[in-house]
Scaffold this motif. Structure first.
Motif, short mmCIF file in Angstrom:
data_model
loop_
_atom_site.label_atom_id
_atom_site.label_comp_id
_atom_site.label_asym_id
_atom_site.label_seq_id
_atom_site.Cartn_x
_atom_site.Cartn_y
_atom_site.Cartn_z
N PRO A 40 0.75 -0.86 0.07
CA PRO A 40 -0.22 0.39 -0.23
C PRO A 40 0.70 1.08 0.30
O PRO A 40 0.51 2.44 -0.60
N ALA A 41 2.24 1.03 0.54
CA ALA A 41 2.95 2.62 0.59
C ALA A 41 3.71 2.44 -1.30
O ALA A 41 4.18 3.89 -1.15
N ARG A 42 3.08 1.90 -1.89
CA ARG A 42 4.28 1.79 -2.90
C ARG A 42 3.81 3.21 -3.74
O ARG A 42 2.84 3.43 -4.18
N ARG A 43 4.40 3.99 -4.25
CA ARG A 43 4.27 4.81 -4.89
C ARG A 43 4.25 5.12 -6.83
O ARG A 43 4.73 4.17 -7.10
N LEU A 44 2.92 5.28 -7.04
CA LEU A 44 2.72 4.58 -8.04
C LEU A 44 2.45 6.46 -8.95
O LEU A 44 2.01 7.19 -9.36
N ARG A 62 -0.29 6.00 -21.17
CA ARG A 62 -0.18 4.64 -20.26
C ARG A 62 1.22 5.53 -18.97
O ARG A 62 2.09 6.35 -19.77
N SER A 63 1.62 4.83 -18.61
CA SER A 63 2.75 5.24 -17.58
C SER A 63 3.55 4.22 -17.02
O SER A 63 2.77 3.55 -16.29
N PRO A 64 4.66 3.97 -17.18
CA PRO A 64 5.46 3.05 -16.34
C PRO A 64 4.77 2.67 -14.91
O PRO A 64 5.14 3.67 -14.21
N ASP A 65 5.71 1.78 -14.35
CA ASP A 65 4.92 1.94 -12.89
C ASP A 65 3.44 2.81 -12.52
O ASP A 65 3.57 3.23 -11.08
N SER A 66 2.76 2.39 -13.08
CA SER A 66 1.13 3.22 -12.67
C SER A 66 0.15 2.07 -12.29
O SER A 66 0.92 0.90 -12.45
N PRO A 67 -0.45 2.47 -11.77
CA PRO A 67 -2.00 1.60 -11.66
C PRO A 67 -1.77 0.32 -12.06
O PRO A 67 -2.00 -0.58 -11.84
N LEU A 68 -2.24 1.05 -13.72
CA LEU A 68 -2.53 -0.38 -14.85
C LEU A 68 -1.42 -1.15 -14.73
O LEU A 68 -1.83 -2.65 -15.59
N THR A 69 0.06 -0.94 -15.04
CA THR A 69 1.07 -1.32 -14.75
C THR A 69 0.55 -2.70 -13.63
O THR A 69 1.12 -3.66 -13.95
N VAL A 70 0.21 -2.31 -12.46
CA VAL A 70 0.14 -3.15 -11.25
C VAL A 70 -0.64 -4.48 -12.21
O VAL A 70 -0.38 -5.64 -12.05
N ALA A 71 -2.07 -3.76 -12.83
CA ALA A 71 -3.05 -5.30 -12.50
C ALA A 71 -2.34 -5.72 -13.67
O ALA A 71 -2.60 -6.59 -14.39
N PHE A 72 -2.12 -4.74 -14.68
CA PHE A 72 -1.06 -5.92 -16.55
C PHE A 72 0.33 -6.64 -16.14
O PHE A 72 0.05 -7.95 -16.76
N GLY A 111 -2.20 14.11 -7.87
CA GLY A 111 -0.96 14.53 -8.04
C GLY A 111 -0.08 13.73 -9.31
O GLY A 111 -0.42 12.11 -10.01
N TRP A 112 1.26 13.81 -9.12
CA TRP A 112 1.89 12.48 -9.82
C TRP A 112 2.51 11.58 -9.78
O TRP A 112 2.75 10.74 -10.58
N THR A 113 2.24 11.36 -7.91
CA THR A 113 2.76 9.77 -8.06
C THR A 113 1.52 9.79 -7.37
O THR A 113 0.97 11.30 -5.95
N MET A 114 1.10 8.51 -6.27
CA MET A 114 -0.04 7.99 -5.52
C MET A 114 0.46 7.00 -4.78
O MET A 114 1.20 6.50 -5.23
N SER A 115 0.30 6.82 -3.81
CA SER A 115 0.12 5.23 -2.92
C SER A 115 -0.65 4.48 -3.85
O SER A 115 -1.76 4.92 -4.57
N ALA A 116 -0.39 3.22 -3.80
CA ALA A 116 -1.24 2.19 -3.78
C ALA A 116 -2.29 2.12 -2.97
O ALA A 116 -3.11 1.66 -4.11
N GLY A 117 -2.19 2.52 -1.76
CA GLY A 117 -3.08 2.09 -0.87
C GLY A 117 -4.63 2.81 -1.52
O GLY A 117 -5.77 2.80 -0.96
N LYS A 118 -4.15 3.87 -2.03
CA LYS A 118 -4.86 4.99 -1.63
C LYS A 118 -5.88 4.71 -2.84
O LYS A 118 -7.18 4.77 -3.07
N VAL A 119 -5.04 4.23 -4.24
CA VAL A 119 -5.40 4.07 -5.71
C VAL A 119 -6.79 3.12 -4.89
O VAL A 119 -7.80 2.57 -5.63
#
Length: 155
Positions: A40-44, A62-72, A111-119
């Motif tokens: 959850p603390a991972r910055r995406l 797309r953005s590298p290391d985005s929430p969508l990357t985690v899903a894919f 913002g340009w980064t967000m925590s995985a927990g928030k997403v």
């Protein structure tokens, strides 16, 4: 080994095509949220200003290391049909509206980064909308519509 077309193979063998289990929209979103909650603390990285892009540009975003990357990166979601970590594929696969995707993934909202927990919390909200709030909104809207009619009859 001899090559045979699928239809001809049926004549000499008992061929069965296994149906791939298909996840429901809720199951897909819940799995995505679970993947995000693993760290959850991972910055995406967010997607940059979705609202300023044309429709053709948005589907390719797309953005590298985005929430969508985690899903894919998840083999189950890929096997179920998630085609890439591009916004258009995610909107189609997770059955999100453009507004859902904007609120969840855009840099102007997060913002340009967000925590995985928030997403993950946002994804869970998409998976489990609060129907009580929707019901209350309908009751309030109905009261506003019915009140003038009642005043007219019972005034």
């Amino acid at each position: 080994m001899e090559y045979r077309e699928f239809d001809k193979l049926r004549d000499v063998a008992d061929v069965r095509v296994a149906a791939r289990p298909v996840l429901t929209r809720r199951e897909r979103l819940e799995r995505w949220a679970t993947l995000l909650e693993q760290d959850p603390a991972r910055r995406l990285r967010s997607l940059g200003e979705i609202e300023t892009k044309t429709a053709a540009e948005r589907v390719q975003m797309r953005s590298p290391d985005s929430p969508l990357t985690v899903a894919f990166e998840d083999k189950i979601l890929r096997a179920d049909g998630l085609a890439s970590d591009r916004l258009g594929d995610a909107i189609d696969y997770f059955e999100m509206t453009d507004d859902d995707a904007h609120r969840l993934l855009c840099s102007c909202m997060n913002g340009w980064t967000m925590s995985a927990g928030k997403v993950a919390r946002g994804v869970r909200n998409l998976a489990n909308p609060d129907t009580r709030l929707q019901s209350a909104a309908w009751v309030v809207a109905g009261a506003f519509l019915v009140t003038p009619v009642l005043m007219l009859f019972f005034g």
